[in-house]
Design a protein around this motif. Structure first.
Motif, PDB file in Angstrom:
ATOM      1  N   ASN A 105     -47.219 100.739 -52.458  1.00 48.26           N
ATOM      2  CA  ASN A 105     -46.606  99.531 -53.010  1.00 48.26           C
ATOM      3  C   ASN A 105     -46.905  99.349 -54.490  1.00 48.26           C
ATOM      4  O   ASN A 105     -46.147  98.699 -55.204  1.00 48.26           O
ATOM      5  CB  ASN A 105     -47.070  98.301 -52.224  1.00 48.26           C
ATOM      6  CG  ASN A 105     -46.442  98.233 -50.841  1.00 48.26           C
ATOM      7  OD1 ASN A 105     -45.377  98.806 -50.607  1.00 48.26           O
ATOM      8  ND2 ASN A 105     -47.097  97.542 -49.913  1.00 48.26           N
TER       9      ASN A 105
ATOM     10  N   THR B 263     -42.023  98.079 -44.596  1.00 47.37           N
ATOM     11  CA  THR B 263     -40.648  97.610 -44.431  1.00 47.37           C
ATOM     12  C   THR B 263     -40.127  98.008 -43.063  1.00 47.37           C
ATOM     13  O   THR B 263     -40.229  99.171 -42.670  1.00 47.37           O
ATOM     14  CB  THR B 263     -39.733  98.197 -45.525  1.00 47.37           C
ATOM     15  OG1 THR B 263     -40.192  97.761 -46.809  1.00 47.37           O
ATOM     16  CG2 THR B 263     -38.294  97.723 -45.338  1.00 47.37           C
TER      17      THR B 263
ATOM     18  N   PHE C 157     -38.860  93.350 -45.502  1.00 45.79           N
ATOM     19  CA  PHE C 157     -40.201  93.643 -46.000  1.00 45.79           C
ATOM     20  C   PHE C 157     -41.177  92.628 -45.420  1.00 45.79           C
ATOM     21  O   PHE C 157     -40.989  91.417 -45.558  1.00 45.79           O
ATOM     22  CB  PHE C 157     -40.231  93.587 -47.532  1.00 45.79           C
ATOM     23  CG  PHE C 157     -41.603  93.812 -48.103  1.00 45.79           C
ATOM     24  CD1 PHE C 157     -42.150  95.082 -48.132  1.00 45.79           C
ATOM     25  CD2 PHE C 157     -42.344  92.750 -48.608  1.00 45.79           C
ATOM     26  CE1 PHE C 157     -43.419  95.295 -48.656  1.00 45.79           C
ATOM     27  CE2 PHE C 157     -43.608  92.949 -49.125  1.00 45.79           C
ATOM     28  CZ  PHE C 157     -44.152  94.232 -49.148  1.00 45.79           C
TER      29      PHE C 157
ATOM     30  N   SER D  79     -44.213  90.761 -45.723  1.00 43.97           N
ATOM     31  CA  SER D  79     -45.169  90.358 -46.746  1.00 43.97           C
ATOM     32  C   SER D  79     -46.491  89.966 -46.109  1.00 43.97           C
ATOM     33  O   SER D  79     -46.613  89.819 -44.886  1.00 43.97           O
ATOM     34  CB  SER D  79     -44.616  89.196 -47.564  1.00 43.97           C
ATOM     35  OG  SER D  79     -44.659  87.994 -46.805  1.00 43.97           O
ATOM     36  N   SER D  80     -47.496  89.767 -46.940  1.00 41.80           N
ATOM     37  CA  SER D  80     -48.827  89.384 -46.457  1.00 41.80           C
ATOM     38  C   SER D  80     -48.840  87.960 -45.909  1.00 41.80           C
ATOM     39  O   SER D  80     -49.851  87.532 -45.349  1.00 41.80           O
ATOM     40  CB  SER D  80     -49.853  89.519 -47.584  1.00 41.80           C
ATOM     41  OG  SER D  80     -49.491  88.710 -48.693  1.00 41.80           O
TER      42      SER D  80
ATOM     43  N   ASN E  57     -51.671  92.196 -39.823  1.00 43.48           N
ATOM     44  CA  ASN E  57     -51.952  91.808 -41.204  1.00 43.48           C
ATOM     45  C   ASN E  57     -53.402  92.169 -41.504  1.00 43.48           C
ATOM     46  O   ASN E  57     -54.324  91.503 -41.039  1.00 43.48           O
ATOM     47  CB  ASN E  57     -51.729  90.311 -41.399  1.00 43.48           C
ATOM     48  CG  ASN E  57     -51.807  89.900 -42.852  1.00 43.48           C
ATOM     49  OD1 ASN E  57     -52.482  90.540 -43.658  1.00 43.48           O
ATOM     50  ND2 ASN E  57     -51.126  88.826 -43.211  1.00 43.48           N
TER      51      ASN E  57
ATOM     52  N   THR F  83     -48.324  94.586 -42.432  1.00 40.88           N
ATOM     53  CA  THR F  83     -47.763  93.844 -43.560  1.00 40.88           C
ATOM     54  C   THR F  83     -47.840  94.728 -44.794  1.00 40.88           C
ATOM     55  O   THR F  83     -48.780  95.508 -44.972  1.00 40.88           O
ATOM     56  CB  THR F  83     -48.522  92.531 -43.793  1.00 40.88           C
ATOM     57  OG1 THR F  83     -49.917  92.818 -43.973  1.00 40.88           O
ATOM     58  CG2 THR F  83     -48.350  91.583 -42.625  1.00 40.88           C
ATOM     59  N   GLY F  84     -46.842  94.606 -45.638  1.00 44.82           N
ATOM     60  CA  GLY F  84     -46.730  95.511 -46.780  1.00 44.82           C
ATOM     61  C   GLY F  84     -45.797  96.671 -46.496  1.00 44.82           C
ATOM     62  O   GLY F  84     -45.459  97.432 -47.399  1.00 44.82           O
TER      63      GLY F  84
END
Length: 747
Positions: free
Chosen positions: A519, A43, A94, A96-97, A128, A40-41
């Motif tokens: 990021n 792409t 992307f 995400s968390s 994650n 996660t974080g």
């Protein structure tokens, strides 16, 4: 004038004329992703190739590709519509968390492919680091299957077998084969993506057992298939420029015939003898899957299996590994025999990284679809040999459907639905209209059939948009049921997570830290959106009025009386009416089409609306055709913000959220050629050094990749997948190392 007059009925007629007699026209989708193992974080990048299953050339049938990432709960994490140009498109997502750790399935398909239940599928593992990892419990009851080449284990010969682990944590499981007396016969290599291949000598009357060891040190015991002394099989070996094909089994009286079929015709046929090798030149085959059969002189089939020929598909790997310093230029020359269309990914190799080729995997999926195989798809291309694909052949594919439900989206997006509407028997079937509001609004209409069904053809828009679907010529409340463009149900995929040891966890922590630093500087490095225009303004108005150029009045109808002579408007307690005074006399008298920001309205509704919210009025004072709808003129009202400005459509309209196309991105990566001081002060911990989803190589067949390394050291893989101009797949792998500019001094 309306620039484009197009009837959905005409489109359906054209499509059925083309496809009604050729329902075997199939499409295939291949996706190259930048990685199958993500944090996660990061792409996820993907590049799409939509090809004709018959020719391998870009498919002209579809203009939209549907891409989904599905979780273990059967719910999509994301759903995207990708615009296709000559069978090519690309997108990103992307992670995400909010995305939990898990094994997800990436699916891609066109609307036309849904008729045949075809799709591209590849697993994507997501970790994650901000949540506790659900470490899978070592499963002592793994489902393990063993498949001999050709289907049976024949005594007196060496037999190739493939081990397939159908469920549970399969990574790295290996072991050995022993005889009934406990003697070790052969080793079973550690499985990759649940698959492993090995060879054993088989004796008559003997039985064999596999002893496997999982990551936790548990020993598992499985029986291999029984040995036959009177069965027959077909062995295939790759001999470089040819295939060596050997019929194996007991002696058979009479003449044996070895035949190779491409699904329609025999491409090779020759008399054969048991245990005598036949050489088949590869030049006699094109890329694809073939059925190999062995028959007796009486026509009885003794054995059958599949032969997979990849054509010019190749895996180029550099022998030596070049080394570069951090923040230094990298130039990689590429050479192709012909012009090519490929996608390129340059990414650091770490735990969980598989040297994958989506083209290899997609071809394997193509074998499954073409011959109804049920072998697990894998991205480890080395296991996709002729031993594996022959193991579970179930016969020819099922009969093609005689009719289709979903038409191909050849010239735009098709939206289907049903209308719950009861009109008086003397009325004609109603029209429905779909309006996508905004500065560049679009209106498309369709007529409802006797069953309440309708189909709309629209030009797709980018991003989420506000839209309305309305029944024209009615103020009655209605209900709509729209058919979703994405899949409504998903097959039971494998969602099991990999087992992570302490060293792998440590590597993931380091990667996560680098990713978080990257990021933090996202705004300075982000890719740019390339604006796309998928349609021009739909209507050319004969005349337009900007109300601020005139005196404004309290009532909207008064503006028509005072300075808009092309339109007659009346409003009283019992009736409101708007009529366009057309330039030419036309037979009959039809109602005009009234719009506000592209949404159909009625005279009663619009004349009650505040004129102070209207910026302008556009008028077409002639008979117009909008799809199957015919109207005497158009009066189009535009609010200042082009967002209806508080106008509420009547009960005959339904507000929907239209999911548009994924925006087209232009990918950029840091360059240190000019020694930009701003970049010099910014950390560069990229995992992804380069990505080009569409690299075209000309007829000369040469191209150079140019990019810069960052501050991250390690081994990087250059993945190039695509097709040459003849439709043959290409797969290239190159590797290089990045080392610190100032390595520490040795003791």
């Amino acid at each position: 004038m309306i620039k484009k007059i197009l009837s959905i009925t005409a489109i359906m007629l054209i499509v059925f004329t083309v496809t009604g007699q050729h329902l075997d026209v199939r499409e295939e989708v291949y996706l190259q992703t930048n990685s199958a193992f993500m944090l996660t974080g990061e792409t996820l990048y993907f590049s799409a190739f939509v090809r004709s299953a018959d020719t391998g050339q870009p498919s002209p049938l579809s203009s939209i590709l549907y891409v989904e990432l599905i979780g273990a709960d059967g719910k999509p994490v994301f759903q995207k519509k990708i615009h296709l140009t000559k069978g090519r498109g690309n997108g990103t997502f992307f992670l995400s968390s909010l995305v939990s750790s898990g094994r997800y399935q990436l699916l891609a398909y066109t609307r036309w492919m849904k008729n045949f239940q075809d799709y591209f599928q590849t697993p994507i593992t997501v970790i994650n680091p901000f949540e506790e990892y659900p470490q899978p419990v070592q499963n002592e009851e793994l489902s393990v299957s063993f498949y001999p080449e050709g289907g049976v284990m024949v005594a007196g010969h060496e037999n190739d077998l493939v081990m397939k682990i159908d469920q549970g944590n399969s990574a790295g499981i290996g072991g050995r084969v022993v005889s009934a007396s406990g003697e070790k016969i052969a080793d079973i290599p550690a499985s990759q993506m649940g698959l492993s291949r090995f060879t054993i000598p088989v004796k008559e009357g003997e039985s064999y057992q596999a002893i496997l060891e999982d990551q936790a040190g548990n020993f598992l015991f499985f029986d291999l298939p029984k040995v036959t002394s009177d069965g027959a099989t077909i062995q295939i070996r790759d001999a470089g420029h040819s295939y060596g094909i050997t019929p194996i089994g007991p002696s058979s009286p009479g003449i044996l015939t070895l035949s190779i079929h491409d699904g329609q015709n025999a491409v090779f046929q020759q008399t054969a003898e048991t245990n005598a090798r036949i050489s088949l030149p590869k030049t006699k085959l094109v890329a694809g899957t073939y059925l190999v059969t062995l028959t007796s002189g009486t026509g009885d089939q003794l054995a059958s299996r599949l032969l997979w020929h990849p054509g010019s598909l190749r895996e180029q790997r550099s022998e030596g590994m070049a080394a570069y310093h951090t923040r230094s230029p990298v130039t990689i020359p590429l050479e192709f025999d012909h012009g090519a269309d490929v996608s390129v990914s340059v990414r650091r190799m770490e735990m969980g990284h598989q040297p994958t080729s989506a083209i290899h995997q997609a071809l394997f999926g193509r074998i499954n679809k073409s011959w109804n195989l049920s072998v697990q798809e894998t991205s480890d291309w080395k296991t996709m040999d002729n031993s594996l694909i022959a193991s579970e052949w179930k016969g020819p594919k099922t009969e093609m459907p005689k009719t289709v439900k979903w038409l191909p989206e050849l010239r735009g997006e098709l939206i289907e639905g049903a209308l719950n509407y009861e009109a008086p028997s003397e009325d004609k079937p109603p029209f429905v209209a779909l309006s996508i509001s905004g500065d560049d609004y679009q209106l498309q209409t369709a007529q409802v059939d006797e069953y309440g069904h309708f189909q709309l053809l629209i030009n797709p828009a980018e991003g989420p948009r506000e839209a309305y679907i309305s029944v024209l010529g009615s103020t009655n409340e209605v209900s709509f049921q729209l058919e979703g463009p994405f899949l409504q149900a998903y097959p039971p995929f494998d969602y099991s997570l990999p087992y992570l040891d302490s060293s792998q966890v440590s590597a993931l922590v380091e990667r996560s830290v680098r990713n978080q630093i990257e990021n933090a500087y996202y705004e300075l490095k982000k890719d740019s959106i390339v604006p796309q225009t998928y349609w021009n303004p739909q209507f050319d108005y004969d005349i337009s009025y900007i109300l601020d150029d005139y005196n404004r009045f309290p009532e909207l109808y008064e503006h028509f009386i005072e300075f808009i002579p092309e339109v007659m408007a009346r409003k009283n307690k019992t009736r409101s009416k708007i009529k366009v005074l057309t330039k030419y006399v036309t037979p009959g008298s039809l109602d005009p089409l009234l719009l506000i920001d592209g949404v159909p309205t009625t005279a009663e509704e619009i004349l009650d609306f505040s004129p102070y919210k209207i910026e302008s009025i556009g008028i077409i004072n002639n008979r117009v055709f909008v799809g199957p709808l015919v109207a005497d003129g158009i009066v189009s009202f535009h609010t200042f913000e082009r967002n209806l400005h508080g106008y509420k459509p009547g009960p005959n309209s339904l507000n929907i959220q239209y999911k548009g196309l994924d925006p087209v991105q232009e990918f950029s990566f840091p360059s240190y050629e000019d020694a930009d001081q701003r970049l010099a002060r910014i950390p560069d911990y990229r995992q992804q050094l380069f990505w080009n989803p569409s690299l075209t190589v000309g007829e000369n067949g040469t191209k150079e990749l140019e990019f810069y390394t960052g501050d991250t050291t390690g081994t990087f893989e250059v993945s190039i997948d695509g097709y040459d101009k003849n439709g043959s797949p290409i797969s290239i792998r190159r590797y290089f190392k990045v080392q610190s500019t100032n390595p520490p001094a040795s003791n």
